[in-house]
Scaffold this motif. Structure first.
Motif, PDB file in Angstrom:
ATOM      1  N   LEU A   8       0.840  -1.192   0.000  1.00 46.38           N
ATOM      2  CA  LEU A   8       0.000   0.000   0.000  1.00 46.38           C
ATOM      3  C   LEU A   8       0.874   1.242   0.000  1.00 46.38           C
ATOM      4  O   LEU A   8       2.011   1.215   0.474  1.00 46.38           O
ATOM      5  CB  LEU A   8      -0.861   0.064   1.267  1.00 46.38           C
ATOM      6  CG  LEU A   8      -1.859  -1.044   1.539  1.00 46.38           C
ATOM      7  CD1 LEU A   8      -2.596  -0.731   2.832  1.00 46.38           C
ATOM      8  CD2 LEU A   8      -2.840  -1.137   0.391  1.00 46.38           C
ATOM      9  N   ASP A   9       0.296   2.329  -0.470  1.00 47.55           N
ATOM     10  CA  ASP A   9       1.043   3.592  -0.515  1.00 47.55           C
ATOM     11  C   ASP A   9       0.490   4.622   0.443  1.00 47.55           C
ATOM     12  O   ASP A   9       1.201   5.530   0.876  1.00 47.55           O
ATOM     13  CB  ASP A   9       1.015   4.129  -1.935  1.00 47.55           C
ATOM     14  CG  ASP A   9       1.629   3.115  -2.886  1.00 47.55           C
ATOM     15  OD1 ASP A   9       0.879   2.261  -3.390  1.00 47.55           O
ATOM     16  OD2 ASP A   9       2.847   3.150  -3.068  1.00 47.55           O
ATOM     17  N   LEU A  10      -0.793   4.493   0.769  1.00 47.66           N
ATOM     18  CA  LEU A  10      -1.443   5.513   1.592  1.00 47.66           C
ATOM     19  C   LEU A  10      -2.553   4.862   2.399  1.00 47.66           C
ATOM     20  O   LEU A  10      -3.333   4.083   1.852  1.00 47.66           O
ATOM     21  CB  LEU A  10      -2.063   6.571   0.679  1.00 47.66           C
ATOM     22  CG  LEU A  10      -2.585   7.824   1.351  1.00 47.66           C
ATOM     23  CD1 LEU A  10      -1.415   8.748   1.686  1.00 47.66           C
ATOM     24  CD2 LEU A  10      -3.548   8.554   0.413  1.00 47.66           C
ATOM     25  N   VAL A  11      -2.622   5.200   3.682  1.00 48.39           N
ATOM     26  CA  VAL A  11      -3.686   4.699   4.560  1.00 48.39           C
ATOM     27  C   VAL A  11      -4.399   5.916   5.150  1.00 48.39           C
ATOM     28  O   VAL A  11      -3.772   6.761   5.791  1.00 48.39           O
ATOM     29  CB  VAL A  11      -3.100   3.807   5.681  1.00 48.39           C
ATOM     30  CG1 VAL A  11      -4.180   3.427   6.687  1.00 48.39           C
ATOM     31  CG2 VAL A  11      -2.452   2.559   5.102  1.00 48.39           C
ATOM     32  N   ILE A  12      -5.697   5.983   4.904  1.00 45.93           N
ATOM     33  CA  ILE A  12      -6.466   7.129   5.402  1.00 45.93           C
ATOM     34  C   ILE A  12      -7.214   6.681   6.656  1.00 45.93           C
ATOM     35  O   ILE A  12      -8.185   5.920   6.571  1.00 45.93           O
ATOM     36  CB  ILE A  12      -7.442   7.643   4.313  1.00 45.93           C
ATOM     37  CG1 ILE A  12      -6.640   8.059   3.075  1.00 45.93           C
ATOM     38  CG2 ILE A  12      -8.269   8.805   4.840  1.00 45.93           C
ATOM     39  CD1 ILE A  12      -7.485   8.382   1.864  1.00 45.93           C
ATOM     40  N   ALA A  13      -6.721   7.137   7.794  1.00 44.66           N
ATOM     41  CA  ALA A  13      -7.333   6.735   9.072  1.00 44.66           C
ATOM     42  C   ALA A  13      -8.415   7.732   9.447  1.00 44.66           C
ATOM     43  O   ALA A  13      -8.179   8.942   9.492  1.00 44.66           O
ATOM     44  CB  ALA A  13      -6.273   6.675  10.163  1.00 44.66           C
ATOM     45  N   GLN A  14      -9.604   7.211   9.748  1.00 42.30           N
ATOM     46  CA  GLN A  14     -10.653   8.060  10.320  1.00 42.30           C
ATOM     47  C   GLN A  14     -10.446   8.079  11.841  1.00 42.30           C
ATOM     48  O   GLN A  14      -9.500   7.493  12.342  1.00 42.30           O
ATOM     49  CB  GLN A  14     -12.023   7.490  10.002  1.00 42.30           C
ATOM     50  CG  GLN A  14     -12.288   7.304   8.516  1.00 42.30           C
ATOM     51  CD  GLN A  14     -13.715   6.868   8.279  1.00 42.30           C
ATOM     52  OE1 GLN A  14     -14.635   7.672   8.371  1.00 42.30           O
ATOM     53  NE2 GLN A  14     -13.905   5.598   7.980  1.00 42.30           N
ATOM     54  N   LYS A  15     -11.340   8.738  12.539  1.00 47.18           N
ATOM     55  CA  LYS A  15     -11.221   8.826  13.992  1.00 47.18           C
ATOM     56  C   LYS A  15     -12.469   8.239  14.666  1.00 47.18           C
ATOM     57  O   LYS A  15     -13.254   8.956  15.294  1.00 47.18           O
ATOM     58  CB  LYS A  15     -11.021  10.274  14.410  1.00 47.18           C
ATOM     59  CG  LYS A  15      -9.736  10.870  13.834  1.00 47.18           C
ATOM     60  CD  LYS A  15      -9.509  12.263  14.332  1.00 47.18           C
ATOM     61  CE  LYS A  15      -8.186  12.816  13.817  1.00 47.18           C
ATOM     62  NZ  LYS A  15      -7.963  14.198  14.247  1.00 47.18           N
ATOM     63  N   PRO A  16     -12.650   6.924  14.530  1.00 46.11           N
ATOM     64  CA  PRO A  16     -13.873   6.313  15.059  1.00 46.11           C
ATOM     65  C   PRO A  16     -14.012   6.419  16.571  1.00 46.11           C
ATOM     66  O   PRO A  16     -15.137   6.553  17.082  1.00 46.11           O
ATOM     67  CB  PRO A  16     -13.762   4.850  14.611  1.00 46.11           C
ATOM     68  CG  PRO A  16     -12.328   4.639  14.268  1.00 46.11           C
ATOM     69  CD  PRO A  16     -11.793   5.954  13.823  1.00 46.11           C
ATOM     70  N   GLY A  17     -12.895   6.383  17.298  1.00 40.92           N
ATOM     71  CA  GLY A  17     -12.977   6.518  18.760  1.00 40.92           C
ATOM     72  C   GLY A  17     -13.553   7.868  19.147  1.00 40.92           C
ATOM     73  O   GLY A  17     -14.412   7.980  20.034  1.00 40.92           O
ATOM     74  N   GLU A  18     -13.099   8.887  18.454  1.00 42.81           N
ATOM     75  CA  GLU A  18     -13.604  10.241  18.713  1.00 42.81           C
ATOM     76  C   GLU A  18     -15.083  10.352  18.321  1.00 42.81           C
ATOM     77  O   GLU A  18     -15.865  11.023  19.012  1.00 42.81           O
ATOM     78  CB  GLU A  18     -12.749  11.227  17.913  1.00 42.81           C
ATOM     79  CG  GLU A  18     -12.989  12.674  18.246  1.00 42.81           C
ATOM     80  CD  GLU A  18     -12.081  13.580  17.411  1.00 42.81           C
ATOM     81  OE1 GLU A  18     -10.863  13.312  17.328  1.00 42.81           O
ATOM     82  OE2 GLU A  18     -12.591  14.539  16.820  1.00 42.81           O
ATOM     83  N   MET A  19     -15.461   9.701  17.229  1.00 38.79           N
ATOM     84  CA  MET A  19     -16.886   9.722  16.827  1.00 38.79           C
ATOM     85  C   MET A  19     -17.755   9.138  17.941  1.00 38.79           C
ATOM     86  O   MET A  19     -18.778   9.718  18.312  1.00 38.79           O
ATOM     87  CB  MET A  19     -17.094   8.877  15.558  1.00 38.79           C
ATOM     88  CG  MET A  19     -16.509   9.452  14.298  1.00 38.79           C
ATOM     89  SD  MET A  19     -16.798   8.305  12.894  1.00 38.79           S
ATOM     90  CE  MET A  19     -15.469   8.807  11.790  1.00 38.79           C
ATOM     91  N   GLY A  20     -17.340   7.987  18.480  1.00 41.82           N
ATOM     92  CA  GLY A  20     -18.140   7.330  19.529  1.00 41.82           C
ATOM     93  C   GLY A  20     -18.202   8.160  20.794  1.00 41.82           C
ATOM     94  O   GLY A  20     -19.264   8.314  21.419  1.00 41.82           O
ATOM     95  N   SER A  21     -17.073   8.727  21.172  1.00 42.35           N
ATOM     96  CA  SER A  21     -16.996   9.527  22.395  1.00 42.35           C
ATOM     97  C   SER A  21     -17.857  10.791  22.279  1.00 42.35           C
ATOM     98  O   SER A  21     -18.656  11.115  23.171  1.00 42.35           O
ATOM     99  CB  SER A  21     -15.519   9.885  22.626  1.00 42.35           C
ATOM    100  OG  SER A  21     -15.405  10.850  23.609  1.00 42.35           O
ATOM    101  N   THR A  22     -17.718  11.487  21.161  1.00 51.76           N
ATOM    102  CA  THR A  22     -18.492  12.722  20.967  1.00 51.76           C
ATOM    103  C   THR A  22     -19.988  12.422  20.907  1.00 51.76           C
ATOM    104  O   THR A  22     -20.807  13.179  21.446  1.00 51.76           O
ATOM    105  CB  THR A  22     -18.051  13.434  19.664  1.00 51.76           C
ATOM    106  OG1 THR A  22     -16.647  13.657  19.728  1.00 51.76           O
ATOM    107  CG2 THR A  22     -18.766  14.755  19.470  1.00 51.76           C
ATOM    108  N   ALA A  23     -20.337  11.313  20.276  1.00 49.09           N
ATOM    109  CA  ALA A  23     -21.760  10.973  20.150  1.00 49.09           C
ATOM    110  C   ALA A  23     -22.389  10.723  21.525  1.00 49.09           C
ATOM    111  O   ALA A  23     -23.509  11.178  21.800  1.00 49.09           O
ATOM    112  CB  ALA A  23     -21.925   9.753  19.254  1.00 49.09           C
ATOM    113  N   VAL A  24     -21.674  10.027  22.409  1.00 48.95           N
ATOM    114  CA  VAL A  24     -22.218   9.789  23.753  1.00 48.95           C
ATOM    115  C   VAL A  24     -22.329  11.116  24.512  1.00 48.95           C
ATOM    116  O   VAL A  24     -23.334  11.392  25.176  1.00 48.95           O
ATOM    117  CB  VAL A  24     -21.340   8.778  24.533  1.00 48.95           C
ATOM    118  CG1 VAL A  24     -21.741   8.721  26.011  1.00 48.95           C
ATOM    119  CG2 VAL A  24     -21.449   7.393  23.905  1.00 48.95           C
ATOM    120  N   ASP A  25     -21.328  11.950  24.378  1.00 49.71           N
ATOM    121  CA  ASP A  25     -21.360  13.267  25.020  1.00 49.71           C
ATOM    122  C   ASP A  25     -22.582  14.058  24.541  1.00 49.71           C
ATOM    123  O   ASP A  25     -23.325  14.642  25.348  1.00 49.71           O
ATOM    124  CB  ASP A  25     -20.053  14.003  24.673  1.00 49.71           C
ATOM    125  CG  ASP A  25     -19.893  15.293  25.445  1.00 49.71           C
ATOM    126  OD1 ASP A  25     -20.238  15.306  26.641  1.00 49.71           O
ATOM    127  OD2 ASP A  25     -19.453  16.296  24.850  1.00 49.71           O
TER     128      ASP A  25
END
Ligand code: T6T
Length: 372
Positions: free
Chosen positions: A313-330
């Motif tokens: 692979l040449d490029l990996v695009i990481a999302q921020k799923p942990g932040e999505m879950g945390s913000t959603a609960v907040d």
């Protein structure tokens, strides 16, 4: 003949463009395999909150969120797009940590496949159970509108995470009942992938897209963003095709192998999600074309990082799923406590774009998804 330049790597520019900040929330709690089981509040912060709540109808925690009235804990559900996907496993960790911090119960469930037909009964069962808030990655932007409207009509606060329903504009669009849409800017993500691929093949040649299935807001938008990047080359780069694998890496590998047979001069592949990219990378490995065909990989499981290191692979695009879950609960807790301001209808969470030059940085390492 191929138009690509075999030695050329993705530039650091893509890391900087996509990275909207340091990756990932710190995961505060150890999270076991207790899917669909409420998590009791056991932290000191939560205990303090519970005690304070006996004297006040709603108490403010150190983190600034508020909790339910004395003796009554909110029950919030997180419904994933599919069970077992490291993206949603990581999201669950972020959500559980925030639920524990705020002293609310969190139920987590998801369908065995990324399919609205399987996700709908999960939503209906949660409505029947009588939860307070529902955080959901809807499997289909149209098919999940009716089930989620049923939840909203039952008095449940609905929050979209990762994917949206309708057109995603919860302020003025076709669907406005959800509290918020918390997730990546997926058109931007597809454009980052497309631009990077185009650069790596020297600005001309052939690109192929591996995608999940039409109707999923996230992956539809990633395809759209990649196509925009290709269109901007005014014909120098062409799209040789898009295949839909139904969220199966095996199917993606099969389809990509067939494409490689038909198109020996392919320059690059965009894998629109974790399983699409995993299958595409496997096909390229099987064809002994690692490094020759450039691959932009959406999502960042451990395997993608290993493939990046070995040059597949040449490029990996990481999302921020942990932040999505945390913000959603907040957001869910704030909405349940009657917040009338400060809750945004759209919360973009950003990316960490990883290539060989930054893979060992703390930001990149923190952005790698957890698989359990
Ligand atoms: O890419 C993520 C998610 O954003 C998408 O909606 C579905 O696929 C993933 O879960 C990765 O497999």
């Amino acid at each position: 003949m191929s138009k690509r330049e075999p030695g050329k790597k993705f530039s650091r520019r893509y890391f900087l463009r996509g990275a909207a900040g340091v990756a990932g929330a710190a995961f505060l709690a150890a999270c076991g395999d207790n899917t669909a089981t409420p998590v009791p509040a056991t932290t000191a912060a939560a205990a303090t909150t519970a005690a304070a709540a006996t004297t006040k109808a709603a108490a403010t925690t150190a983190a600034g969120a508020t909790t339910a009235a004395a003796g009554k804990k909110y029950t919030i559900a997180l419904v994933q797009g599919v069970k077992g996907d490291p993206f949603y496993v990581t999201m669950e960790k972020g959500a559980r940590a925030k639920a524990q911090e705020l002293g609310v119960d969190l139920l987590v469930d998801g369908p065995a496949q990324f399919d609205a037909v399987l996700q709908t009964p999960i939503v209906d069962a949660l409505i029947a159970k009588g939860i307070n808030a529902l955080i959901i990655a809807a499997c289909d932007k149209q098919a999940m509108i009716a089930p989620l409207k049923r939840a909203s009509d039952a008095g449940i606060k609905v929050i979209s995470v990762d994917t949206f329903i309708g057109d995603g504009d919860y302020e003025k669009g076709s669907v406005t009942f959800p509290i918020s849409y918390i997730g990546s800017d997926n058109v931007q993500g597809g454009k980052i992938a497309g631009d990077a691929l185009i650069k790596s093949i020297g600005g001309k040649g052939k690109i192929y897209i591996q995608n999940v299935k039409p109707g999923i807001s996230t992956t539809d938008q990633r395809e759209q963003g990649c196509k925009q990047a290709i269109d901007a080359t005014s014909g120098a780069v062409t799209l040789v095709g898009v295949d839909y694998n139904g969220d199966s890496a095996a199917k993606s590998a099969e389809q990509t192998s067939a494409l490689l047979q038909r198109t020996p001069d392919l320059g690059g592949i965009f894998g629109c999600n974790l399983f699409s990219a995993e299958g595409a990378a496997q096909a390229v490995k099987n064809a002994n074309k690692s490094g020759q065909i450039k691959i932009a990989n959406f999502d960042a499981p451990e395997q993608a990082i290993a493939d990046l290191r070995s040059g597949v692979l040449d490029l990996v695009i990481a999302q921020k799923p942990g932040e999505m879950g945390s913000t959603a609960v907040d957001y869910a807790v704030k909405a349940l406590n009657g917040a009338t301001t400060g809750l945004l209808k759209r919360v973009p969470t950003g990316y960490v774009v990883i290539d060989k030059t930054n893979v060992d940085t703390p930001e990149a390492q923190a952005a790698i998804y957890k698989s359990n």
